[in-house]
Design an enzyme around this catalytic site. Structure first.
Site, PDB file in Angstrom:
ATOM      1  N   ARG A   1      30.034  33.657  32.520  1.00 43.44           N
ATOM      2  CA  ARG A   1      31.114  32.962  33.069  1.00 43.44           C
ATOM      3  C   ARG A   1      31.142  31.835  34.069  1.00 43.44           C
ATOM      4  O   ARG A   1      29.870  31.799  34.599  1.00 43.44           O
ATOM      5  CB  ARG A   1      31.775  34.188  33.683  1.00 43.44           C
ATOM      6  CG  ARG A   1      32.487  35.319  32.763  1.00 43.44           C
ATOM      7  CD  ARG A   1      33.069  36.418  33.153  1.00 43.44           C
ATOM      8  NE  ARG A   1      33.599  37.238  32.184  1.00 43.44           N
ATOM      9  CZ  ARG A   1      34.518  37.742  31.934  1.00 43.44           C
ATOM     10  NH1 ARG A   1      35.658  37.725  32.733  1.00 43.44           N
ATOM     11  NH2 ARG A   1      34.730  38.793  30.987  1.00 43.44           N
TER      12      ARG A   1
ATOM     13  N   ASP B   1      39.143  46.127  31.333  1.00 50.41           N
ATOM     14  CA  ASP B   1      39.241  44.821  30.831  1.00 50.41           C
ATOM     15  C   ASP B   1      40.828  44.580  30.615  1.00 50.41           C
ATOM     16  O   ASP B   1      41.644  45.102  30.898  1.00 50.41           O
ATOM     17  CB  ASP B   1      39.020  45.083  29.209  1.00 50.41           C
ATOM     18  CG  ASP B   1      38.892  43.869  28.450  1.00 50.41           C
ATOM     19  OD1 ASP B   1      38.469  42.667  29.289  1.00 50.41           O
ATOM     20  OD2 ASP B   1      38.823  43.633  27.330  1.00 50.41           O
TER      21      ASP B   1
ATOM     22  N   TRP C   1      45.910  39.320  32.433  1.00 46.48           N
ATOM     23  CA  TRP C   1      46.934  39.746  33.394  1.00 46.48           C
ATOM     24  C   TRP C   1      47.481  38.604  34.495  1.00 46.48           C
ATOM     25  O   TRP C   1      48.663  38.426  34.579  1.00 46.48           O
ATOM     26  CB  TRP C   1      46.395  40.896  34.293  1.00 46.48           C
ATOM     27  CG  TRP C   1      47.248  41.602  35.325  1.00 46.48           C
ATOM     28  CD1 TRP C   1      48.119  42.492  35.098  1.00 46.48           C
ATOM     29  CD2 TRP C   1      47.446  41.095  36.798  1.00 46.48           C
ATOM     30  NE1 TRP C   1      48.981  42.722  36.194  1.00 46.48           N
ATOM     31  CE2 TRP C   1      48.476  41.873  37.211  1.00 46.48           C
ATOM     32  CE3 TRP C   1      46.919  39.947  37.390  1.00 46.48           C
ATOM     33  CZ2 TRP C   1      48.902  41.772  38.592  1.00 46.48           C
ATOM     34  CZ3 TRP C   1      47.310  39.802  38.809  1.00 46.48           C
ATOM     35  CH2 TRP C   1      48.432  40.501  39.316  1.00 46.48           C
TER      36      TRP C   1
ATOM     37  N   HIS D   1      40.938  39.655  38.787  1.00 47.18           N
ATOM     38  CA  HIS D   1      39.852  40.715  39.276  1.00 47.18           C
ATOM     39  C   HIS D   1      40.209  41.130  40.653  1.00 47.18           C
ATOM     40  O   HIS D   1      40.186  42.386  40.913  1.00 47.18           O
ATOM     41  CB  HIS D   1      38.757  39.865  39.543  1.00 47.18           C
ATOM     42  CG  HIS D   1      38.174  39.275  38.171  1.00 47.18           C
ATOM     43  ND1 HIS D   1      38.184  39.758  37.079  1.00 47.18           N
ATOM     44  CD2 HIS D   1      37.974  37.969  37.796  1.00 47.18           C
ATOM     45  CE1 HIS D   1      37.717  39.310  35.953  1.00 47.18           C
ATOM     46  NE2 HIS D   1      37.505  37.969  36.589  1.00 47.18           N
TER      47      HIS D   1
ATOM     48  N   LEU E   1      33.051  48.076  22.226  1.00 47.93           N
ATOM     49  CA  LEU E   1      32.470  48.921  23.465  1.00 47.93           C
ATOM     50  C   LEU E   1      31.555  47.745  24.135  1.00 47.93           C
ATOM     51  O   LEU E   1      31.279  48.246  25.324  1.00 47.93           O
ATOM     52  CB  LEU E   1      31.075  49.845  22.848  1.00 47.93           C
ATOM     53  CG  LEU E   1      31.708  51.033  22.116  1.00 47.93           C
ATOM     54  CD1 LEU E   1      30.798  51.891  21.482  1.00 47.93           C
ATOM     55  CD2 LEU E   1      32.713  51.857  22.962  1.00 47.93           C
TER      56      LEU E   1
ATOM     57  N   ARG F   1      39.006  52.322  27.439  1.00 49.78           N
ATOM     58  CA  ARG F   1      39.090  50.928  27.539  1.00 49.78           C
ATOM     59  C   ARG F   1      40.705  50.284  27.654  1.00 49.78           C
ATOM     60  O   ARG F   1      41.326  50.718  26.748  1.00 49.78           O
ATOM     61  CB  ARG F   1      38.368  50.328  26.503  1.00 49.78           C
ATOM     62  CG  ARG F   1      38.272  48.779  26.348  1.00 49.78           C
ATOM     63  CD  ARG F   1      37.744  48.036  25.351  1.00 49.78           C
ATOM     64  NE  ARG F   1      37.415  46.671  26.022  1.00 49.78           N
ATOM     65  CZ  ARG F   1      36.227  45.656  25.794  1.00 49.78           C
ATOM     66  NH1 ARG F   1      35.081  46.443  25.185  1.00 49.78           N
ATOM     67  NH2 ARG F   1      36.426  44.643  26.086  1.00 49.78           N
TER      68      ARG F   1
ATOM     69  N   LEU G   1      33.714  63.646  43.970  1.00 52.13           N
ATOM     70  CA  LEU G   1      33.481  62.886  42.708  1.00 52.13           C
ATOM     71  C   LEU G   1      32.432  61.675  43.016  1.00 52.13           C
ATOM     72  O   LEU G   1      32.089  61.291  44.033  1.00 52.13           O
ATOM     73  CB  LEU G   1      34.813  62.026  42.733  1.00 52.13           C
ATOM     74  CG  LEU G   1      34.932  60.856  41.895  1.00 52.13           C
ATOM     75  CD1 LEU G   1      35.115  61.350  40.425  1.00 52.13           C
ATOM     76  CD2 LEU G   1      35.905  59.800  42.097  1.00 52.13           C
TER      77      LEU G   1
END
Ligand code: FPP
Length: 255
Positions: A85, A34, A39, A51, A209, A202, A145
């Site tokens: 959005r 988030d 930013w 993004h 959440l 977060r 991973l």
């Protein structure tokens, strides 16, 4: 171009010196990424710039998780509510998996990462699905991973779907309602092939959440940081792991 920063665990690097021992590393880390918009706003940039830089943080944190010995990394990239959005922002977000994988898939493969997706494929543009499916297919056999993108994911929808599927089977006489227990319910969730997250991170200072893995996070350790996602670094990821390692997990029992 994003630097090739990956280094295998075991190789010396300054960051590794700051990590505690490899004991008690969370097996599954889930992240609500988030703060991209704020930013960007703080820098006088459009939200999409946040993004885009957030996508670069995905690369850095994936490497950091791999180096730390995390086995599963689930990233909340787009929620079922994010369709609200503006279309330009949604369109930009939908292009990011394609761009990320065009840049990084080769290196993910070299590093034995397995790509997965958790979410509803409906409504996703074909180019988004195709990029992800190519990555999923090319990394299916990888044993390192697991990088799991939660894309068009919503926890309430996931649980309602699980209940509907179970109810249908019961109504059709294929399932005895007495057999419905936690593990049967979990087997119908989109996360059925993943362990529950041990640690939820977060970023951005928000303390909620946001419809993310509500069932699966029941006993996860929660870690909130004020840092906006595009600024989140490998060192900050390591700090979250260190904090996790300090916690005592009791799962309702006694330590
Ligand atoms: C929330 O920040 C972030 C999102 C809704 C999108 C997250 C996506 C990425 C970080 C990039 C994903 C990359 C790949 C490869 C899939 P926000 O926009 O709500 O920020 P704000 O709360 O400051 O407005």
């Amino acid at each position: 171009m994003i630097d090739r920063l990956w280094s295998k665990r075991g190789k010396a690097s300054p960051q590794e010196a700051e990590l505690p021992s490899g004991e008690n590393v969370p097996q599954h880390v889930a992240i609500i990424m988030d703060g991209n918009g704020r930013w960007a706003q703080n820098r006088g940039l459009p939200r999409i710039a946040g993004h885009h830089t957030g996508m670069k943080a995905v690369k850095k944190v994936t490497m950091a998780a791999d180096r730390a010995g995390v086995k599963y990394l689930t990233l909340y990239a787009f929620s079922t509510e994010n369709w609200k959005r503006p279309k330009t922002e949604v369109d930009f977000l939908m292009r990011l998996p394609q761009e990320f994988l065009a840049l990084e898939l080769e290196e993910l493969i070299e590093n034995n990462v397995q790509v997965r997706m958790m979410g509803y494929r409906e409504h996703l543009p074909s180019y988004t699905i195709e990029a992800l499916e190519e990555a999923i297919e090319k990394t299916r056999q990888n044993t390192g991973l697991v990088l799991n993108f939660a894309l068009n994911y919503g926890s309430r929808a996931e649980m309602a779907d699980a209940v509907r599927a179970i109810a249908r089977e019961a109504a059709e006489g294929k399932l005895d309602p007495e057999r419905i227990d936690e593990s049967l319910f979990e087997s119908r969730l989109l996360s059925s092939d993943l362990p529950d997250p041990d640690l939820l991170i977060r970023t951005s200072g928000e303390l909620r959440l946001s419809n993310f893995m509500l069932w699966q996070l029941a006993y996860s350790e929660l870690y909130f940081t004020d840092v906006y996602w595009p600024s989140f670094t490998e060192e900050q990821f390591q700090e979250a792991i260190i904090e996790y390692q300090r916690r005592g997990r009791r799962f309702g029992g006694l330590s």
